[in-house]
Design a protein around this motif. Structure first.
Motif, PDB file in Angstrom:
ATOM      1  N   SER A  86      34.552  11.554  24.620  1.00 50.77           N
ATOM      2  CA  SER A  86      34.699  11.500  26.073  1.00 50.77           C
ATOM      3  C   SER A  86      33.404  10.965  26.680  1.00 50.77           C
ATOM      4  CB  SER A  86      34.976  12.911  26.620  1.00 50.77           C
ATOM      5  OG  SER A  86      36.183  13.409  26.104  1.00 50.77           O
ATOM      6  N   GLY A  87      33.551  10.115  27.672  1.00 51.43           N
ATOM      7  CA  GLY A  87      32.358   9.546  28.293  1.00 51.43           C
ATOM      8  C   GLY A  87      32.681   8.234  28.983  1.00 51.43           C
ATOM      9  N   ASP A  88      31.753   7.740  29.765  1.00 52.85           N
ATOM     10  CA  ASP A  88      31.885   6.456  30.455  1.00 52.85           C
ATOM     11  C   ASP A  88      31.164   5.382  29.656  1.00 52.85           C
ATOM     12  OD1 ASP A  88      33.332   7.263  32.655  1.00 52.85           O
ATOM     13  OD2 ASP A  88      31.623   7.352  34.016  1.00 52.85           O
ATOM     14  N   TYR A  89      31.890   4.370  29.242  1.00 54.03           N
ATOM     15  CA  TYR A  89      31.307   3.307  28.419  1.00 54.03           C
ATOM     16  C   TYR A  89      31.572   1.961  29.077  1.00 54.03           C
ATOM     17  CZ  TYR A  89      31.500   7.121  25.032  1.00 54.03           C
ATOM     18  OH  TYR A  89      31.369   8.332  24.411  1.00 54.03           O
ATOM     19  N   HIS A  90      30.520   1.317  29.559  1.00 50.61           N
ATOM     20  CA  HIS A  90      30.708  -0.036  30.075  1.00 50.61           C
ATOM     21  C   HIS A  90      31.001  -1.006  28.929  1.00 50.61           C
ATOM     22  CE1 HIS A  90      29.489   0.636  34.291  1.00 50.61           C
ATOM     23  NE2 HIS A  90      28.769   1.614  33.766  1.00 50.61           N
ATOM     24  N   LEU A  91      31.891  -1.953  29.207  1.00 49.35           N
ATOM     25  CA  LEU A  91      32.184  -2.992  28.212  1.00 49.35           C
ATOM     26  C   LEU A  91      31.839  -4.343  28.820  1.00 49.35           C
ATOM     27  CD1 LEU A  91      35.155  -3.340  25.795  1.00 49.35           C
ATOM     28  CD2 LEU A  91      34.644  -5.230  27.341  1.00 49.35           C
ATOM     29  N   ARG A  92      30.799  -4.953  28.299  1.00 50.79           N
ATOM     30  CA  ARG A  92      30.354  -6.253  28.825  1.00 50.79           C
ATOM     31  C   ARG A  92      30.593  -7.375  27.825  1.00 50.79           C
ATOM     32  NH1 ARG A  92      26.470  -2.591  31.357  1.00 50.79           N
ATOM     33  NH2 ARG A  92      26.969  -2.666  33.577  1.00 50.79           N
ATOM     34  N   THR A  93      30.904  -6.978  26.581  1.00 55.24           N
ATOM     35  CA  THR A  93      31.231  -7.943  25.533  1.00 55.24           C
ATOM     36  C   THR A  93      32.635  -7.639  25.023  1.00 55.24           C
ATOM     37  OG1 THR A  93      28.918  -7.936  24.841  1.00 55.24           O
ATOM     38  CG2 THR A  93      30.523  -8.833  23.270  1.00 55.24           C
ATOM     39  N   GLN A  94      33.455  -8.657  24.952  1.00 54.27           N
ATOM     40  CA  GLN A  94      34.814  -8.446  24.444  1.00 54.27           C
ATOM     41  C   GLN A  94      34.790  -7.964  22.991  1.00 54.27           C
ATOM     42  OE1 GLN A  94      37.452 -11.946  23.454  1.00 54.27           O
ATOM     43  NE2 GLN A  94      38.614 -11.126  25.189  1.00 54.27           N
ATOM     44  N   VAL A  95      35.580  -6.933  22.708  1.00 51.02           N
ATOM     45  CA  VAL A  95      35.740  -6.493  21.316  1.00 51.02           C
ATOM     46  C   VAL A  95      36.688  -7.460  20.616  1.00 51.02           C
ATOM     47  CG1 VAL A  95      36.635  -4.665  19.811  1.00 51.02           C
ATOM     48  CG2 VAL A  95      35.357  -4.065  21.885  1.00 51.02           C
ATOM     49  N   ARG A  96      36.283  -7.928  19.448  1.00 54.96           N
ATOM     50  CA  ARG A  96      37.131  -8.869  18.693  1.00 54.96           C
ATOM     51  C   ARG A  96      37.497  -8.250  17.352  1.00 54.96           C
ATOM     52  NH1 ARG A  96      37.152 -13.998  21.335  1.00 54.96           N
ATOM     53  NH2 ARG A  96      38.174 -14.853  19.487  1.00 54.96           N
ATOM     54  N   ILE A  97      38.792  -8.062  17.165  1.00 53.01           N
ATOM     55  CA  ILE A  97      39.296  -7.375  15.966  1.00 53.01           C
ATOM     56  C   ILE A  97      39.996  -8.378  15.071  1.00 53.01           C
ATOM     57  CG2 ILE A  97      40.905  -5.602  15.132  1.00 53.01           C
ATOM     58  CD1 ILE A  97      40.411  -4.110  17.783  1.00 53.01           C
TER      59      ILE A  97
END
Lengths: 433, 433, 433
Positions: A55-66
């Protein structure tokens, strides 16, 4: 000997997950790949790994690539709360609010995607995805799982249409999960997706499970594009924006849409385009507009059974100026295709005559636009005016008074005719073909 | 004070989970039992424990034996991918594949069970089980939970029938989970089971939950044997082999089979033997053979509603030589028993006349083999030839052309009569009793 | 950098979870709150936290009080086993039992609530709740999740009615989860609730998910009170006591009750009071009493489809002296309201004539108490006497013998007329309005 295949984003040595969880997850995926060995005919595989997001606030500034199979990304909270209510609450009242944002294991999508023309193009949607999945070659990427975290698009934006409040446009170019290449046996469960122009977009899905999620206040919730087969969209809470789909599927076979509770205000609750031999059963659908179920292209041999359809009028003042642009003659259910079955559904339409478009029109409940062999049987259509409803509210439930309202019950498929002051029995279904 | 009731197989001091996870789990179970105390009338119980299997490849060379209640075994990935496709891909192409095995938290079943006569006997199935559950005495063993890991049988074997490819036999004597004694309130969820002759076999189940699993490319998927009551098989993706059952239940009452998406190529999608007062609702079934739903023995007062049944022809060349041995006169749905309800289903059968067995036969869609009081109502049967289908594909969807095909729609229960070049309206259901 | 938002009750520095898990969880919640900061318009939220309860026995002597959003409380085992069987087993036999209590991650509710008058009052229920949720102000508390643990009320009590065995009263003043204030997007999944007078009570629920739980041997299982909308109760195993509801909903709109398997012996399987535009689809219901489905107040435009209803006689000697007090003329399904749809259900009633109340009465299967426009179509009602059943059991299933029993099948909605020795075709539904 302890397993290295369990990662906690808050304990990884590269990047800062609170600043950019995308960088962290991509680094973890690179680590997983660096440890994988060549497949082994004696049984040695590439079993993948789990990434845990507390649980937590996580900024995403880079796209996750799977691009690896058997990756599970999991949190401890879907974190949904209504951002739409919050953005339409006067700012001065917010000062007293306990919280103003979604929560749980929450990804704050801080990408800044392009939106070229009032809504994101195909390429823009992919570029604006928080989680982007693609792998070429064989076999198809398999068994990626997303579970119990929140993807929050944060804000909608000015879409250039002259809307006075950009937070009500359902446009921001952001996508929650975008699966670009053919895939097998993915699972998306217990997630919360909110304020994304596109929640989940998947091309060429096979044996996909989208189960028990909360996907709402998104421009579109679930889109299965390209083609696909043998998948299920079950037991979700959903509700798209007035321009979009809660569920869209294209050129699909063997899709099971069941036991979902779909709220307004999607333009369509379900839109099938070229879908065959699929099921829509046991759902509860609620919409503010015509076209809540659309079969376009050549949709054949589908089953629509045991669903509850309700259309009434948008009650929320800030949104009253929007709609999906369709007339009430379009059909609440609009069917194009052959040999479909529409059986044992309950369909309620209740709307004041003054809201009908165009004025004075006779709204159509089930419209067969084109095609033959469609079996429409044993549905119960209840069409009431809101005036009627108000009147009813003043009436007691005693048997004497209610027995005079028998004409509210239709034992066969019918169009809905509404007049200003009372309900009138309706004619048989209008076949346009 | 920290709990000792959470075990990670990769951190246990006995055995090596990568070499033999069976030895490790049995050692953990022995540890749990050694710490349990005598039940206490003031509330002290034997609460059990959780065993965590991180993502990874774990060989199983020793059968896990479970005889305690409240044990949860859980992983981080169902790990399904198609082994059937892989084994039918030329070996030279596999060199370029990203991976060739299932993954996730994956148990590689390295038992070498006996198979005496083309398929495992009862005793052989038990001996070949990766997880074997049995407890005598009272109360019944309760609340064992299996969640989100993969049980991979790895290979099928030569079954002595002269099949040229042993990987297509669906025989290997291996069982995923075998529950031998009466049990209460078990849960099997989010699992991946593959390449096992028997996926899940449970005797005398009560209040069992088999929910949201992926059980496919198994000889048989789920078998509830002996007797049982008040259980649910819901929201699974499943598909057995051509000799076996996707779902089999015996002498059961109050079973709910709902919202499953069942692929080919099971001999039967669902086979009920002596099952009463149970439900099959809201499922999507797809099969390549007659007998996709069978009620045998005395099956009474069951409900089959809102399901989508599709039978078409096996399209995959390596499997074309196999079938389940039944003629097209057997009945796509074959009902023996009294007072059952078959309501509001869609049934599609599409097959080229040349594939009918015996040649020239009129395929039967719903056959009531024996019994009375069966209520078969409001089903929509769509019977088309594949030639017809090809013809349709060349036709536009315009209303003028499609309206001539009204005979593709049947408003009542019927047998299917197929001719070589076009569809012919069919006669009323053939009652054999 | 590692997250502080994951708590294990067995590793917390305040209190002893085995002695009083309530004190521990309240202390953890206080810690979460002390670390939360003021909402931040740039995206900073109050994301909440997860509290983990490993498998184990945890006494609860202090009520847990939840007033923060995004809290997830989760265990590793629902731990259900039948306490009812155990309490009705002679004590001398218990000495040999493996275990006598539920397990998993098990909360032993050691509160000692008041019960003023044979059942707990509203205030007493709240005071007797293991988990009590309430928050005033805006926004509504959101996204609290309960998952995969057990709440065990331990014992029922003397209810003052003269019952000789207090463990069979279904009264103890204890509630599992009590949600007192309006809430949004809660999730209750994979839980086990047992021996509580009230399992889950929620006021003013919106978008609630109650999915895949085991809630049985409780006085009442799920009660949605006050009002609410757009929620789902799906895929649960449930069964209330003879005085209570398995599912109760009040003044609700858009509730989806689907794919549940509901056992006896609830007074009602489902009771809707003032519920509109909701669905009850694809469930399996089993009851020992009339009134298994009740629509009271003004229930309109609801859909009841594809369900299996079974009523038979309580077979368990210790419970034979109890029932819900309703006569067989009450209606197995009792409908008050307008424009509801009851379509494509299977309804079985089997009972020996000697058990009918009052003696000689003609039991009513579907009773429309008040209202108009109710559409009751395509249901299959199978009414048999138990004598008839025994007789049938001696008959082979051969076609010749069974064809004479055609009168066991009804193609329309009917009342049930039972005579002592054989089944008689029934008359059309009795409309009371």
């Amino acid at each position: 000997m302890a397993s290295k295949n369990y990662y906690d984003v808050t304990e990884w040595h590269v990047g800062n997950p609170y600043e950019d969880i995308g960088e962290v997850i991509n680094s973890i995926i690179a680590d997983i790949k660096s440890r994988q060995t060549t497949p082994d005919v004696n049984g040695g595989g590439k079993p993948g790994a789990a990434i845990f997001i507390p649980s937590g606030d996580y900024h995403l500034r880079t796209q996750v690539r799977i691009d690896i199979s058997y990756l599970k990304i999991m949190g401890t909270g879907h974190g949904f709360t209504s951002s739409s209510i919050r953005f339409n609450t006067p700012k001065e009242e917010l000062a007293d609010w306990h919280e103003i944002w979604p929560g749980g294991s929450r990804i704050l999508v801080d990408l800044e995607p392009e939106v070229s023309d009032r809504s994101a193009s195909e390429a823009e949607q992919a570029a604006g995805a928080a989680f982007y999945v693609e792998r070429s070659g064989a076999p198809r990427i398999s068994s990626v799982e997303f579970s119990n975290f929140c993807i929050d698009g944060l804000h909608f934006m000015d879409d250039g249409s002259g809307n006075d409040d950009p937070e009500n446009t359902y446009v921001n170019g952001k996508t929650g999960i975008y699966i670009a290449s053919a895939q097998d046996s993915f699972r998306i469960t217990e997630m919360g997706l909110i304020y994304l122009e596109h929640g989940i977009t998947s091309y060429h899905a096979d044996a996909m499970t989208i189960h028990d999620n909360f996907i709402a206040e998104c421009g579109n919730c679930i889109e299965l594009r390209g083609s696909g087969q043998a998948s299920k969209i079950t037991d979700n809470l959903m509700g798209a924006g007035y321009k979009g789909y809660s569920i869209f599927a294209q050129n699909f076979g063997g899709l099971l849409v069941a036991t979902n509770n779909v709220f307004p205000r999607g333009s369509s609750s379900v839109h099938f385009d070229g879908v065959v031999r699929s099921s829509i059963t046991g759902n509860r659908f609620h919409s503010f507009y015509p076209g809540m179920l659309i079969f376009s292209g050549s949709c054949s041999e589908n089953l629509v059974a045991s669903n509850h359809f309700l259309r009434d009028h948008e009650p929320w003042p800030p949104m009253l100026k929007y709609d999906n642009g369709l007339d009430d003659t379009y059909g609440l259910l609009s069917i194009s295709g052959c040999n479909n079955s529409i059986i044992a559904n309950h369909i309620s339409e209740t709307i004041a005559a003054k809201y009908l478009k165009p004025a004075g029109v006779k709204p159509v409940i089930i419209r067969v636009v084109a095609g033959s062999g469609n079996y429409i049987s044993n549905n119960h259509i209840v069409a009431t005016t809101e005036d009627e409803k108000e009147q009813r509210a003043n009436v007691s439930d005693s048997a004497e008074e209610t027995t005079e309202k028998k004409d509210a019950c239709f034992s066969a498929q019918v169009d809905a005719l509404l007049t200003a002051d009372r309900l009138v029995p309706l004619e048989v279904i209008e076949l346009m073909s």
